[in-house]
Every structure is written in structure tokens, then in C-alpha cells.
Design an enzyme around this catalytic site. Structure first.
Site, PDB file in Angstrom:
ATOM      1  N   SER A 214       0.871  -1.172   0.000  1.00 30.41           N
ATOM      2  CA  SER A 214       0.000   0.000   0.000  1.00 30.41           C
ATOM      3  C   SER A 214       0.909   1.224   0.000  1.00 30.41           C
ATOM      4  CB  SER A 214      -0.939  -0.008   1.212  1.00 30.41           C
ATOM      5  OG  SER A 214      -0.215  -0.161   2.425  1.00 30.41           O
TER       6      SER A 214
ATOM      7  N   GLU B 290       1.305   5.651   0.683  1.00 28.97           N
ATOM      8  CA  GLU B 290       0.783   6.855   1.329  1.00 28.97           C
ATOM      9  C   GLU B 290       1.235   8.094   0.565  1.00 28.97           C
ATOM     10  OE1 GLU B 290       0.770   7.215   5.686  1.00 28.97           O
ATOM     11  OE2 GLU B 290       1.883   9.096   5.396  1.00 28.97           O
TER      12      GLU B 290
ATOM     13  N   ASP C  86      -1.039  15.279  15.495  1.00 31.62           N
ATOM     14  CA  ASP C  86      -0.073  16.150  16.164  1.00 31.62           C
ATOM     15  C   ASP C  86      -0.683  17.529  16.391  1.00 31.62           C
ATOM     16  OD1 ASP C  86       2.053  14.246  16.114  1.00 31.62           O
ATOM     17  OD2 ASP C  86       2.340  14.695  13.985  1.00 31.62           O
TER      18      ASP C  86
ATOM     19  N   PHE D 224      11.541  14.100  10.452  1.00 28.39           N
ATOM     20  CA  PHE D 224      10.429  13.168  10.609  1.00 28.39           C
ATOM     21  C   PHE D 224      10.675  12.243  11.794  1.00 28.39           C
ATOM     22  CE2 PHE D 224       9.709  13.279   5.718  1.00 28.39           C
ATOM     23  CZ  PHE D 224       9.037  14.476   5.835  1.00 28.39           C
TER      24      PHE D 224
ATOM     25  N   HIS E 107       3.842  -1.097   3.684  1.00 27.23           N
ATOM     26  CA  HIS E 107       3.199   0.197   3.457  1.00 27.23           C
ATOM     27  C   HIS E 107       4.305   1.217   3.200  1.00 27.23           C
ATOM     28  CE1 HIS E 107       0.022   3.238   3.818  1.00 27.23           C
ATOM     29  NE2 HIS E 107       0.852   3.945   4.563  1.00 27.23           N
TER      30      HIS E 107
END
Length: 314
Positions: free
Chosen positions: A30, A32, A124, A233, A283
Site C-alpha cells: 500500500s 501513502e 499532532d 520526521f 506500506h
């Protein structure tokens, strides 16, 4: 982690043969994306979707900015994927600065747009350095959000997991308790934050199983081409960047093609080790670029078997 006989044989083959020789192509993936901020970025995103769609992803997801700052763009992107492609589209949804009624309204709009999958996150705070404070009429966290979404419609729901522990968690044990609460509330699976050590994932998977978690845990893979950006990140999600990764990217600032090759090598090796340990679902955090993720999927044995875009029947 205790490996089965089949996994031991696979691990041995990974050492004895070329790493990616004749893989079965049985992995599922998958992807993102994040919502584009301009027409040019939208074109780049759509080109990435077109490139990756033939690999037959289980779903593609679109992120949601802090405090719902990208709400309209997220909705537009997800709705377009849902209406113009054959790929199941998943929308990220957080409970930051939103009431339960507002979230129910957004969720219902997704359902009406044909979206059946939500990635439910606490989210967040909109301003860096602040701690999360629930909206006075909102959900207290991700587990409550999952339950609230299930009350709106029977969504498929994915939630976040943290192999190296969420930065705000009191302990690794409490972090696992929180994951279990999200799954018990009705989530179907967990997708991990990115990591760079296969052992970090395997240890987490074992601890989750020992805690009574039997839901699917999908590793999140971030192909790195910009170490400085990745470090930002990582600081937000508690991921460790090994020193050797810094050294591998040294001297490549002015060599983008070489950075891409190094990035693909690092991420594909991680995926190969995860595959050897029995992982079959991955993912990818694409950052709206297709090349690195496509290359890794190719090495894992995936081949295009569907048109890039399938028009939905009118």
C-alpha cells in the site's frame, strides 16, 4: 523471535542466493501520499498514482494536516482516487481541534464519496512543541476516535503503531496498551511508523503478540533520499536513524541520481530482511514520488498486472 522451519529456510536462501532472485511475488503493498498544495504538485501526485496503480496496491492513503489544515485538499484527493481509479482509497483523519460532530460530518462525507477506509490518528498539535489537548467536545485520543467512526459507518480502520515507542508514551508497555485499546475499539490493523532496523520491527511484533495483540501489523517503509528531512520526521515519531545511514549519504548532496540509488538499496535491503522474517505486507511512505517505491516493489517480485487507471462505470 522464533522462526518457523519455512522461515529459517527462507532466511538461509536469502544469505546463499542473490538477495532478490526469483521471489514469489506474493507480497502485498500500500502507498501513502500527502495532499498537493499547487497544481504542479497535484500533477506530480497524480503521476505517482498512475505509476504505482498497476502494482495492484491494497489501498492508497492520503494524509491530513495538523488540526485539519489540509481537510479540503485531503478530501478532494481521496475523492478523486476513489472516483477515477480502481484503487481502494483511505483517508487520514485526526481528532485535533475538531468536535465529535465535525468529525462525524467529515466521515459521512467520505462515505458518500465512496471512501470505506479511514486511517484514524490522534494527530499532532497544530503548533510544534505543544502537547495534545483534546477539543472540549472532541475525542480524547485515537481509540475514542476509532469507536466514534465505527458509530458513524462500518469503516475499515487502520491505526498507527510505533516499533520504537511513541515519543510521548510513558513506557513501551503503555504504548502497547494504547495500541491494543485502538484495536479493541474496532480498528482492523496497525501500520507502523518508519524504522530502519528489521530487528526493531520483529521485536515489536513479538511484544505485541505477547500482549495479546493478534491483528495485522504492517511495517511502514520510508525510502530515504534526504537524510536531513528524514531526521526531522524521525524526531517527531521516535524513530532512530543509524550512524551508518548518515555515512552512506555523505558527499551525495550534488548527486541526486546517486542518492536515489543509495536510497533504493537501503530500503530494499530492509524489505528483503522483513520478507525473510515472514512479512508479506508493506506500506510505503512515498512523499508523492513513485520511483523508489516502484523499484523496491519490483525487487520484491511485484509486476504490473492492471491498467494504471480504471474508469469507474457511470
Amino acid at each position: 523471535m522464533t522462526l518457523s522451519l519455512g522461515q529459517l529456510e527462507e532466511a538461509r536462501r536469502a544469505l546463499d542466493a542473490p538477495l532478490f532472485a526469483d521471489l514469489a511475488g506474493d507480497a502485498q503493498v500500500s502507498f501513502e501520499f500527502f495532499p498537493p498544495k499547487s497544481e504542479k504538485m497535484e500533477q506530480t501526485l497524480w503521476e505517482a498514482v498512475q505509476t504505482l496503480a498497476p502494482l495492484g496496491p491494497r489501498f492508497v492513503s492520503v494524509t491530513y494536516g495538523a488540526g485539519g489544515s489540509t481537510r479540503e485538499r485531503t478530501h478532494a484527493t481521496v475523492a478523486r482516487i476513489a472516483s477515477e481509479t480502481a484503487i481502494p482509497a483511505a483517508a487520514h483523519l485526526t481528532c485535533v481541534d475538531a468536535s465529535k460532530a465535525e468529525i462525524a460530518e467529515v466521515a459521512e462525507a467520505y462515505w458518500q464519496a465512496g471512501v470505506r477506509h479511514i486511517v484514524a490518528l490522534r494527530g499532532d498539535p497544530p503548533r510544534a512543541g505543544e502537547r495534545f489537548v483534546p477539543h472540549p467536545d472532541g475525542f480524547s485520543g485515537a481509540s475514542a476516535l476509532v469507536a466514534g467512526l465505527k458509530a458513524v459507518r462500518p469503516f475499515e480502520i487502520s491505526v498507527a503503531a510505533y516499533p520504537e515507542t511513541h515519543p510521548e508514551a510513558v513506557s513501551a508497555g503503555s504504548d502497547l496498551d494504547n495500541l491494543k485499546a485502538k484495536l479493541d475499539a474496532g480498528a482492523n490493523r496497525a501500520i507502523t511508523q518508519f524504522f530502519f532496523s528489521p530487528e526493531a520491527f520483529f521485536r515489536f511484533r513479538d511484544r505485541a503478540a505477547a500482549a495479546g495483540i493478534d491483528a495485522e501489523i504492517v511495517p511502514g517503509i520510508l525510502p530515504v533520499s534526504n537524510v536531513a528531512q528524514t531526521r526531522k520526521f524521525a524526531a517527531m515519531c521516535g524513530a532512530a536513524i543509524p550512524d551508518w545511514m548518515d555515512r552512506l549519504f555523505e558527499g551525495l548532496d550534488d548527486h541526486p541520481a546517486a542518492r536515489q540509488l543509495v536510497a533504493a538499496t537501503i530500503a530494499s535491503e530492509l524489505c528483503r530482511k522483513l520478507y525473510a522474517g515472514g512479512v508479506r505486507h508493506f506500506h510505503f511512505y512515498t512523499l508523492n514520488r513513485a520511483e523508489l517505491s516502484y523499484a523496491i516493489c519490483h525487487l520484491l517480485g511485484l509486476r504490473p498486472d492492471a491498467p494504471a487507471l480504471t474508469e469507474k462505470a457511470a
